[in-house]
Design a protein around this motif. Structure first.
Motif, PDB file in Angstrom:
ATOM      1  N   ALA A  32      -6.012   8.966 -18.304  1.00 22.82           N
ATOM      2  CA  ALA A  32      -5.547  10.370 -19.001  1.00 22.82           C
ATOM      3  C   ALA A  32      -4.016  10.689 -18.813  1.00 22.82           C
ATOM      4  O   ALA A  32      -3.325  11.057 -19.714  1.00 22.82           O
ATOM      5  CB  ALA A  32      -6.558  11.492 -18.410  1.00 22.82           C
ATOM      6  N   PRO A  33      -3.633  10.325 -17.290  1.00 23.68           N
ATOM      7  CA  PRO A  33      -2.091  10.895 -17.392  1.00 23.68           C
ATOM      8  C   PRO A  33      -1.147   9.848 -17.851  1.00 23.68           C
ATOM      9  O   PRO A  33       0.056   9.924 -17.713  1.00 23.68           O
ATOM     10  CB  PRO A  33      -1.872  11.088 -15.849  1.00 23.68           C
ATOM     11  N   LEU A  34      -1.624   8.715 -18.315  1.00 24.88           N
ATOM     12  CA  LEU A  34      -0.719   7.596 -18.643  1.00 24.88           C
ATOM     13  C   LEU A  34      -0.202   7.462 -20.276  1.00 24.88           C
ATOM     14  O   LEU A  34       0.255   6.553 -20.549  1.00 24.88           O
ATOM     15  CB  LEU A  34      -1.455   6.176 -18.276  1.00 24.88           C
ATOM     16  N   GLY A  35      -0.574   8.559 -20.874  1.00 25.96           N
ATOM     17  CA  GLY A  35      -0.305   8.453 -22.373  1.00 25.96           C
ATOM     18  C   GLY A  35      -1.147   7.840 -23.300  1.00 25.96           C
ATOM     19  O   GLY A  35      -0.936   7.375 -24.375  1.00 25.96           O
ATOM     20  N   VAL A  36      -2.365   7.713 -22.846  1.00 27.08           N
ATOM     21  CA  VAL A  36      -3.428   6.925 -23.714  1.00 27.08           C
ATOM     22  C   VAL A  36      -3.908   7.918 -24.754  1.00 27.08           C
ATOM     23  O   VAL A  36      -4.169   9.146 -24.570  1.00 27.08           O
ATOM     24  CB  VAL A  36      -4.571   6.461 -23.010  1.00 27.08           C
ATOM     25  N   ASP A  37      -4.138   7.570 -26.183  1.00 27.12           N
ATOM     26  CA  ASP A  37      -4.586   8.306 -27.031  1.00 27.12           C
ATOM     27  C   ASP A  37      -6.056   8.695 -27.206  1.00 27.12           C
ATOM     28  O   ASP A  37      -6.664   9.546 -27.479  1.00 27.12           O
ATOM     29  CB  ASP A  37      -4.116   7.884 -28.478  1.00 27.12           C
ATOM     30  N   LEU A  38      -6.904   7.475 -26.842  1.00 33.16           N
ATOM     31  CA  LEU A  38      -8.229   7.246 -27.250  1.00 33.16           C
ATOM     32  C   LEU A  38      -8.803   5.997 -26.217  1.00 33.16           C
ATOM     33  O   LEU A  38      -8.124   5.077 -25.993  1.00 33.16           O
ATOM     34  CB  LEU A  38      -8.288   6.763 -28.733  1.00 33.16           C
ATOM     35  N   VAL A  39      -9.957   6.420 -25.817  1.00 30.92           N
ATOM     36  CA  VAL A  39     -10.776   5.344 -25.316  1.00 30.92           C
ATOM     37  C   VAL A  39     -11.973   5.021 -26.135  1.00 30.92           C
ATOM     38  O   VAL A  39     -12.779   5.849 -26.570  1.00 30.92           O
ATOM     39  CB  VAL A  39     -11.233   5.818 -23.812  1.00 30.92           C
ATOM     40  N   GLU A  40     -12.009   3.844 -26.364  1.00 33.14           N
ATOM     41  CA  GLU A  40     -13.275   3.357 -27.408  1.00 33.14           C
ATOM     42  C   GLU A  40     -14.408   2.668 -26.133  1.00 33.14           C
ATOM     43  O   GLU A  40     -13.995   1.865 -25.362  1.00 33.14           O
ATOM     44  CB  GLU A  40     -12.874   1.996 -28.059  1.00 33.14           C
ATOM     45  N   LEU A  41     -15.440   3.204 -26.359  1.00 33.04           N
ATOM     46  CA  LEU A  41     -16.574   2.862 -25.548  1.00 33.04           C
ATOM     47  C   LEU A  41     -17.345   1.773 -25.946  1.00 33.04           C
ATOM     48  O   LEU A  41     -17.935   1.903 -27.270  1.00 33.04           O
ATOM     49  CB  LEU A  41     -17.445   4.147 -25.164  1.00 33.04           C
ATOM     50  N   SER A  42     -17.832   0.633 -25.311  1.00 33.09           N
ATOM     51  CA  SER A  42     -18.725  -0.523 -25.819  1.00 33.09           C
ATOM     52  C   SER A  42     -19.618  -0.660 -24.817  1.00 33.09           C
ATOM     53  O   SER A  42     -19.430   0.024 -23.825  1.00 33.09           O
ATOM     54  CB  SER A  42     -17.901  -1.606 -26.396  1.00 33.09           C
ATOM     55  N   GLY A  43     -19.929  -2.048 -24.402  1.00 29.85           N
ATOM     56  CA  GLY A  43     -20.573  -2.505 -23.057  1.00 29.85           C
ATOM     57  C   GLY A  43     -20.734  -3.891 -23.629  1.00 29.85           C
ATOM     58  O   GLY A  43     -21.065  -4.439 -24.536  1.00 29.85           O
ATOM     59  N   ILE A  64     -11.344   6.587 -16.717  1.00 23.52           N
ATOM     60  CA  ILE A  64     -11.046   7.338 -17.788  1.00 23.52           C
ATOM     61  C   ILE A  64     -10.150   8.384 -17.515  1.00 23.52           C
ATOM     62  O   ILE A  64      -8.989   8.706 -17.987  1.00 23.52           O
ATOM     63  CB  ILE A  64     -12.138   8.004 -18.820  1.00 23.52           C
ATOM     64  N   GLU A  65     -10.673   8.890 -16.244  1.00 25.69           N
ATOM     65  CA  GLU A  65      -9.637  10.166 -15.568  1.00 25.69           C
ATOM     66  C   GLU A  65      -8.345   9.400 -15.091  1.00 25.69           C
ATOM     67  O   GLU A  65      -7.411  10.188 -15.097  1.00 25.69           O
ATOM     68  CB  GLU A  65     -10.308  10.604 -14.335  1.00 25.69           C
ATOM     69  N   MET A  66      -8.584   8.270 -14.588  1.00 28.36           N
ATOM     70  CA  MET A  66      -7.385   7.599 -14.299  1.00 28.36           C
ATOM     71  C   MET A  66      -6.278   7.247 -15.406  1.00 28.36           C
ATOM     72  O   MET A  66      -5.121   7.249 -15.186  1.00 28.36           O
ATOM     73  CB  MET A  66      -7.548   6.192 -13.823  1.00 28.36           C
ATOM     74  N   LEU A  73     -20.548  10.719 -20.653  1.00 30.07           N
ATOM     75  CA  LEU A  73     -19.085  10.634 -20.643  1.00 30.07           C
ATOM     76  C   LEU A  73     -18.173  11.637 -21.345  1.00 30.07           C
ATOM     77  O   LEU A  73     -17.449  12.186 -20.660  1.00 30.07           O
ATOM     78  CB  LEU A  73     -18.605   9.292 -20.811  1.00 30.07           C
ATOM     79  N   VAL A  74     -18.837  11.831 -22.608  1.00 26.41           N
ATOM     80  CA  VAL A  74     -17.960  12.814 -23.328  1.00 26.41           C
ATOM     81  C   VAL A  74     -17.887  14.299 -22.811  1.00 26.41           C
ATOM     82  O   VAL A  74     -16.899  15.024 -22.927  1.00 26.41           O
ATOM     83  CB  VAL A  74     -18.629  13.007 -24.773  1.00 26.41           C
ATOM     84  N   THR A  75     -19.000  14.701 -22.115  1.00 25.01           N
ATOM     85  CA  THR A  75     -18.776  15.861 -21.296  1.00 25.01           C
ATOM     86  C   THR A  75     -17.677  16.166 -20.250  1.00 25.01           C
ATOM     87  O   THR A  75     -17.242  17.189 -20.222  1.00 25.01           O
ATOM     88  CB  THR A  75     -20.066  16.177 -20.710  1.00 25.01           C
ATOM     89  N   SER A  76     -17.246  15.094 -19.673  1.00 23.49           N
ATOM     90  CA  SER A  76     -16.009  15.108 -18.736  1.00 23.49           C
ATOM     91  C   SER A  76     -14.985  14.487 -18.830  1.00 23.49           C
ATOM     92  O   SER A  76     -13.888  14.738 -18.401  1.00 23.49           O
ATOM     93  CB  SER A  76     -16.569  14.634 -17.593  1.00 23.49           C
ATOM     94  N   ARG A 111      -9.275  -2.147  -8.188  1.00 25.77           N
ATOM     95  CA  ARG A 111      -9.881  -2.992  -9.342  1.00 25.77           C
ATOM     96  C   ARG A 111      -9.381  -2.541 -10.739  1.00 25.77           C
ATOM     97  O   ARG A 111      -9.160  -3.405 -11.682  1.00 25.77           O
ATOM     98  CB  ARG A 111     -11.287  -3.094  -9.051  1.00 25.77           C
ATOM     99  N   ALA A 112      -8.977  -1.103 -10.743  1.00 23.37           N
ATOM    100  CA  ALA A 112      -8.449  -0.605 -12.083  1.00 23.37           C
ATOM    101  C   ALA A 112      -6.971  -0.760 -12.002  1.00 23.37           C
ATOM    102  O   ALA A 112      -6.378  -0.419 -12.841  1.00 23.37           O
ATOM    103  CB  ALA A 112      -8.795   0.595 -12.002  1.00 23.37           C
ATOM    104  N   ARG A 113      -6.379  -1.328 -10.977  1.00 27.94           N
ATOM    105  CA  ARG A 113      -4.796  -1.253 -10.924  1.00 27.94           C
ATOM    106  C   ARG A 113      -4.323  -1.975 -12.137  1.00 27.94           C
ATOM    107  O   ARG A 113      -3.323  -1.772 -12.587  1.00 27.94           O
ATOM    108  CB  ARG A 113      -4.439  -1.951  -9.575  1.00 27.94           C
ATOM    109  N   MET A 114      -4.886  -3.218 -12.435  1.00 23.81           N
ATOM    110  CA  MET A 114      -4.033  -4.109 -13.259  1.00 23.81           C
ATOM    111  C   MET A 114      -3.962  -3.467 -14.831  1.00 23.81           C
ATOM    112  O   MET A 114      -3.193  -3.365 -15.312  1.00 23.81           O
ATOM    113  CB  MET A 114      -4.739  -5.653 -13.593  1.00 23.81           C
ATOM    114  N   LEU A 115      -5.247  -2.841 -15.109  1.00 30.14           N
ATOM    115  CA  LEU A 115      -5.498  -2.185 -16.253  1.00 30.14           C
ATOM    116  C   LEU A 115      -4.573  -1.033 -16.503  1.00 30.14           C
ATOM    117  O   LEU A 115      -3.750  -0.744 -17.441  1.00 30.14           O
ATOM    118  CB  LEU A 115      -6.812  -1.595 -16.530  1.00 30.14           C
ATOM    119  N   LEU A 116      -4.318  -0.241 -15.189  1.00 28.42           N
ATOM    120  CA  LEU A 116      -3.347   0.897 -15.280  1.00 28.42           C
ATOM    121  C   LEU A 116      -2.046   0.643 -15.333  1.00 28.42           C
ATOM    122  O   LEU A 116      -1.215   1.225 -16.248  1.00 28.42           O
ATOM    123  CB  LEU A 116      -3.679   1.892 -13.975  1.00 28.42           C
ATOM    124  N   ASP A 117      -1.733  -0.752 -14.719  1.00 24.33           N
ATOM    125  CA  ASP A 117      -0.296  -1.118 -14.901  1.00 24.33           C
ATOM    126  C   ASP A 117       0.138  -1.712 -16.051  1.00 24.33           C
ATOM    127  O   ASP A 117       1.064  -1.520 -16.812  1.00 24.33           O
ATOM    128  CB  ASP A 117      -0.178  -2.430 -13.782  1.00 24.33           C
TER     129      ASP A 117
END
Length: 415
Positions: A248-259, A244-246, A290-293, A200-206
């Motif tokens: 991390a290796p892709l060169g992302v600078d920041l993740v904004e959390l909302s909901g 978020i762990e997925m 989430l911030v702890t990990s 399900r995360a494949r499209m986002l990661l691509d």
């Protein structure tokens, strides 16, 4: 105690934000003719740039001309002229801060009166009870359409960099297309894009890989992600942690959390399942977990209006504080905080029992303030939500006529 609010933040791409306050994306729906940014957006962003935020994130810019969140949405595709976007970027940087473009595809969250396409991971419509007819019925995307959409994100990001923006934020929250793929309630595919969270995360990661490859290493790439969908059986905080762990290796600078999403508008403080009813910093409890990990810096958005709340967010380990509605009412709020002042007023609360209608009225109130700011006026936070909603509906009808004509002419030209 010295506040971290006005300390710089260094990102892995080499970008350095002047402080820890960001203007989060709000859907302005203020495009000029041709679905381009124009004088009102330029004036609005100059006003925000002068207000002291270290980062401005634009309202969502559409990667696909036939799929808009609203008829006055801005489109940046291969046919759009870059000059208006360059002027937008210059306006956003005029105060010395950075400006990122949020890039998005609405997927199934497209009005039923809109021309174009209504796509989703599966043919599962938006469920708003008696309001469900507001949205079109989606069709499941083909593999070819998925790959073409990934390429659209990359193209828009590359052109944003060419126009002078400092970065992009890929919108994968609030029930839009990439969020739909992440959701087990909406994504019922049985191929490589469905089933497990990895699929399900494949499209986002691509999308992130394609965007990162299309821009320079010094160009910031961020992702906006739901901390949870706030729907039983939907995307949850544990899913967010793994995604978020997925990333991390892709060169992302920041993740904004909302909901949340249209079905559960937690981003406006009114989730469907009532698991977050905080008056401010709606998603802080989830962010603390989430911030702890998290291997990436996190930004938190949702209901932050006071300096002590913002400082409490930073104290939790979150790197950046995002504000939307607060800056629609008080565009210089960061500078006020620097001088020890607070906002003079807040928007009139929408207390209607119908959550979907209340969320629409709340968005209309915000846009009413944005248009006043863009025209050099003062906010009117006591504007009645019913007045704002009716006025917004009239403007949307006019914008829809313009968009229909533009899209039809564009398709004729392409043909």
């Amino acid at each position: 105690m010295t506040s971290e609010l006005f300390s710089p933040l260094s990102l892995r791409s080499g970008n350095v934000l002047d402080n820890r306050i960001a203007k989060a994306a709000m859907e302005e729906n203020m495009a000029d003719d041709g679905q381009l940014p124009g004088k009102e957006l330029f004036a609005l962003y100059r006003r925000w740039a002068a207000g002291g935020a270290g980062l401005l994130i634009t309202g969502n810019v559409m990667v696909h001309a036939e799929a808009l969140t609203g008829p006055a949405g801005v489109v940046l595709d291969d046919a759009a002229p870059l000059e208006p976007f360059a002027e937008w970027a210059e306006a956003g940087r005029s105060g010395g801060g950075a400006i990122w473009m949020q890039i998005n595809h609405p997927g199934r969250q497209i009005g039923s009166d809109m021309p174009g396409v209504v796509w989703g991971p599966s043919a599962v419509g938006v469920d708003l009870g008696r309001h469900s007819g507001r949205f079109g019925r989606p069709v499941a995307m083909t593999p070819e359409q998925i790959r073409a959409t990934v390429n659209r994100y990359a193209l828009t990001a590359r052109r944003a960099e060419q126009a002078g923006f400092d970065g992009v934020e890929v919108h994968a929250a609030h029930g839009y297309l990439l969020s739909q793929f992440l959701s087990p309630l909406v994504n019922r595919r049985t191929d490589q894009w469905g089933g497990s969270l990895e699929n399900r995360a494949r499209m986002l990661l691509d999308v992130v890989r394609a965007v990162r490859a299309a821009v320079s290493p010094s160009f910031a790439v961020a992702v906006k992600l739901n901390s949870a969908d706030f729907q039983r059986g939907g995307f949850d905080a544990d899913d967010a942690r793994r995604v978020i762990e997925m990333l991390a290796p892709l060169g992302v600078d920041l993740v904004e959390l909302s909901g949340g999403s249209y079905e559960s508008p937690a981003m406006s403080g009114r989730p469907a399942d009532a698991r977050t009813q905080a008056r401010e910093a709606y998603f802080l409890d989830l962010a603390k977990d989430l911030v702890t990990s998290s291997p990436l810096p996190l930004m938190l958005t949702g209901g932050i209006t006071r300096r002590d709340t913002a400082e409490r967010v930073l104290d939790s380990g979150v790197a950046l504080v995002g504000m939307g509605t607060a800056l629609a009412v008080t565009p210089d709020l960061p500078e006020r905080w620097r001088r020890g002042r607070e906002a003079d007023a807040r928007l009139r609360p929408v207390t209607w029992s119908d959550k979907a209608l209340a969320a629409a009225a709340g968005m209309a109130q915000v846009r009413h303030q944005l248009r006043r700011l863009a025209r050099g006026g003062r906010p009117t936070p006591r504007t009645h939500p019913a007045f704002a909603l009716v006025s917004e509906q009239r403007r949307q009808r006019r914008a829809l006529r313009r968009y229909r004509a533009w899209l039809s002419a564009s398709q004729r030209t392409a043909a």
